[in-house]
Design an enzyme around this catalytic site. Structure first.
Site, PDB file in Angstrom:
ATOM      1  N   HIS A 119      54.010  36.243  50.424  1.00  0.00           N
ATOM      2  CA  HIS A 119      53.747  37.584  50.380  1.00  0.00           C
ATOM      3  C   HIS A 119      53.668  38.150  51.656  1.00  0.00           C
ATOM      4  CE1 HIS A 119      50.722  40.866  49.881  1.00  0.00           C
ATOM      5  NE2 HIS A 119      50.892  40.839  48.331  1.00  0.00           N
ATOM      6  N   ASP A 196      47.287  30.357  52.099  1.00  0.00           N
ATOM      7  CA  ASP A 196      46.994  31.889  51.326  1.00  0.00           C
ATOM      8  C   ASP A 196      46.626  31.218  49.953  1.00  0.00           C
ATOM      9  OD1 ASP A 196      47.159  33.840  49.852  1.00  0.00           O
ATOM     10  OD2 ASP A 196      49.139  34.755  50.803  1.00  0.00           O
ATOM     11  N   GLN A 199      46.405  33.921  45.025  1.00  0.00           N
ATOM     12  CA  GLN A 199      46.598  33.613  43.718  1.00  0.00           C
ATOM     13  C   GLN A 199      46.178  32.272  43.315  1.00  0.00           C
ATOM     14  OE1 GLN A 199      47.871  35.762  41.682  1.00  0.00           O
ATOM     15  NE2 GLN A 199      48.485  37.196  43.390  1.00  0.00           N
ATOM     16  N   LYS A 222      40.687  39.397  43.238  1.00  0.00           N
ATOM     17  CA  LYS A 222      41.849  38.633  42.156  1.00  0.00           C
ATOM     18  C   LYS A 222      40.673  37.574  41.268  1.00  0.00           C
ATOM     19  CE  LYS A 222      45.547  39.144  44.940  1.00  0.00           C
ATOM     20  NZ  LYS A 222      46.669  40.236  44.562  1.00  0.00           N
ATOM     21  N   CYS A 358      55.288  42.921  47.241  1.00  0.00           N
ATOM     22  CA  CYS A 358      55.116  42.526  48.400  1.00  0.00           C
ATOM     23  C   CYS A 358      55.733  41.283  48.929  1.00  0.00           C
ATOM     24  CB  CYS A 358      53.639  42.545  48.617  1.00  0.00           C
ATOM     25  SG  CYS A 358      52.863  44.363  48.244  1.00  0.00           S
TER      26      CYS A 358
HETATM   27  N1  PMP Z   1      48.784  36.552  49.141  1.00  0.00           N
HETATM   28  C1  PMP Z   1      49.163  36.652  47.884  1.00  0.00           C
HETATM   29  C2  PMP Z   1      49.913  35.348  47.465  1.00  0.00           C
HETATM   30  C3  PMP Z   1      48.834  37.677  47.057  1.00  0.00           C
HETATM   31  O1  PMP Z   1      49.256  37.657  45.834  1.00  0.00           O
HETATM   32  C4  PMP Z   1      48.082  38.686  47.763  1.00  0.00           C
HETATM   33  C5  PMP Z   1      47.754  39.971  46.832  1.00  0.00           C
HETATM   34  N2  PMP Z   1      48.765  40.461  46.012  1.00  0.00           N
HETATM   35  C6  PMP Z   1      47.834  38.783  49.147  1.00  0.00           C
HETATM   36  C7  PMP Z   1      48.076  37.650  49.823  1.00  0.00           C
HETATM   37  C8  PMP Z   1      47.084  39.809  49.681  1.00  0.00           C
HETATM   38  O2  PMP Z   1      45.818  40.028  49.092  1.00  0.00           O
HETATM   39  P1  PMP Z   1      44.996  41.259  49.509  1.00  0.00           P
HETATM   40  O3  PMP Z   1      45.769  42.379  49.248  1.00  0.00           O
HETATM   41  O4  PMP Z   1      43.669  41.395  48.498  1.00  0.00           O
HETATM   42  O5  PMP Z   1      44.558  41.288  50.935  1.00  0.00           O
END
Ligand code: PMP
Length: 400
Positions: A119, A196, A199, A222, A358
């Site tokens: 991401h 990270d 998810q 999430k 993203c």
């Molecule tokens: N890493 C992953 C794998 C994600 O899916 C996301 C959120 N889509 C993020 C990081 C970023 O999370 P946040 O926007 O809540 O900071």
């Protein structure tokens, strides 16, 4: 028929259904259980107060609840101590904190290793750090299932590797990465390991000590909690290496006009008034989740995911991205633009996500500009998927 016994705990599901909406975008953000809504309202209704500052009753109550969440988060991840839990604004801020906090430990030519599926939150902070400090960003390639191949990783993680940052569960490909193979490769080189968990944290319980990572980041929103707060776990010896990065209230032992003596973790990394209500709400979400039958949740999520994959496989011209194992499926349809399909699904009240999720370099490496992603929460049920498939069939009839 797949029924979720937890659906009624989430008032938004019936509110959305009353508007004709089927929510299948939980990987972007989740709906919240009543217990979280009660905690948010309860905090404000009983008297908001700042934390770690005042000795008055509301201040003490807020601090107790706030620090209670820190203890719960430590239990949730099996951290050795609540002092290893830092509250951030979310996963994104947690990783940016690391990219700044570790900056001085890197030398030109050092290597940071990520994977091809990251991401942007786990790509851009490292990319920008690499540019600032003349480091090399090494990208681990994927196999056709969407997993990082540990053999290739073993060639690419070497003596110049100073940090490995990978996601536990991809937000596009829905595969668990082989952390137990990958993290030791980095550790053997004395490199930092960052996971990270944005998810991954949502599915099952994860033990950061067993995982053996230095840092693990996730976002509350999430994990059925409020937005505006996330957690950065850091093992105490790894946290001790971080340089402070944001400066302000409640993060110093003392300061003069010219210099300051900072707190260590966690308070030294939480400058300024935090998202107090959201942290308290996260505590309620962790409470709620702790009391669920985890085997039943896992069984439901597995069955729902299998139904999603079977329905996609039964339709012609659908190209699944990778081989998702859980939680979500991303796909595109031959000859159909994902934005057009998303538009027709939206018109029929089906809330899915379309675009690059993203993870632009990943999508481009697959030869795509975008894809549709259906993602599941523990409150989704078989009927949600039936509504999705009937909307998909209608949309495809129109588009093909
Ligand atoms: N890493 C992953 C794998 C994600 O899916 C996301 C959120 N889509 C993020 C990081 C970023 O999370 P946040 O926007 O809540 O900071």
């Amino acid at each position: 028929m797949l029924i979720s016994p937890w659906r009624t705990d989430f008032p938004a599901l019936s509110a959305l259904a009353a508007e004709g909406q089927t929510y299948l975008d939980s990987a972007a953000t989740s709906q919240k259980p009543q217990a979280v809504l009660d905690a948010l309202l309860g905090y404000y209704a009983s008297g908001a107060a700042n934390v770690h500052r005042a000795q008055h009753l509301p201040g003490e109550r807020a601090t107790r609840a706030f620090e209670g969440t820190r203890t719960q988060a430590a239990h949730w991840l099996n951290a050795a101590s609540p002092a290893e839990i830092l509250f951030t604004r979310g996963t994104t801020e947690a990783i940016n904190l690391l990219a700044y906090g570790l900056e001085e430990l890197f030398r030109p030519g050092d290597e940071i290793v990520i994977s091809a599926l990251e991401h942007h939150a786990n790509l851009l902070p490292w990319q920008q750090l690499a540019l600032r400090k003349q480091l090399r960003l090494v990208v681990l390639p994927l196999d056709s299932d969407g997993g990082i191949d540990p053999e290739q990783a073993a060639h690419l993680i070497g003596p110049r590797t100073r940090l490995l940052a990978i996601s536990q569960l991809s937000n596009v490909l829905g595969r668990w990465q082989a952390l137990s193979d990958l993290l030791p490769l980095a550790r053997a080189q004395g490199a930092f390991t960052v996971v990270d968990g944005a998810q991954g944290v949502v599915h099952g319980r994860h033990d950061v000590q067993a995982m053996g990572c230095d840092f693990y980041a996730f976002s509350s929103h999430k994990l059925y909690g409020p937005d505006g707060v996330g957690v950065l776990y850091g093992r105490s010896d790894a946290l001790a290496k971080l340089k402070h990065w944001q400066f302000g209230g409640e993060m110093v032992h003392s300061t003069t006009y010219q210099s300051a003596d900072f707190h260590g973790a966690p308070l030294g990394f939480e400058a300024g008034t935090p998202a107090i209500a959201s942290v308290i709400g996260l505590g309620a979400a962790l409470d709620y989740l702790s009391n669920l039958d985890h085997a039943a949740v896992a069984g439901h999520e597995t069955a729902l995911h299998a139904k999603l994959l079977a329905g996609l496989a039964a339709r012609d011209g659908i190209r699944l991205l990778g081989a998702p194992q859980l939680a979500l499926a991303s796909f595109c349809v031959d000859g159909v633009h994902n934005a057009d399909l998303a538009h027709l699904l939206t018109e029929q009240g089906v809330a899915v996500r379309a675009g690059h999720h993203c993870a632009m370099p990943l999508l481009h490496s697959l030869g795509l500009q975008g894809a549709i992603r259906v993602s599941l929460g523990l409150y989704n049920d078989g009927e949600d998927l039936e509504r999705f498939f009937s909307a998909l069939d209608k949309a495809l009839e129109l588009l093909r």
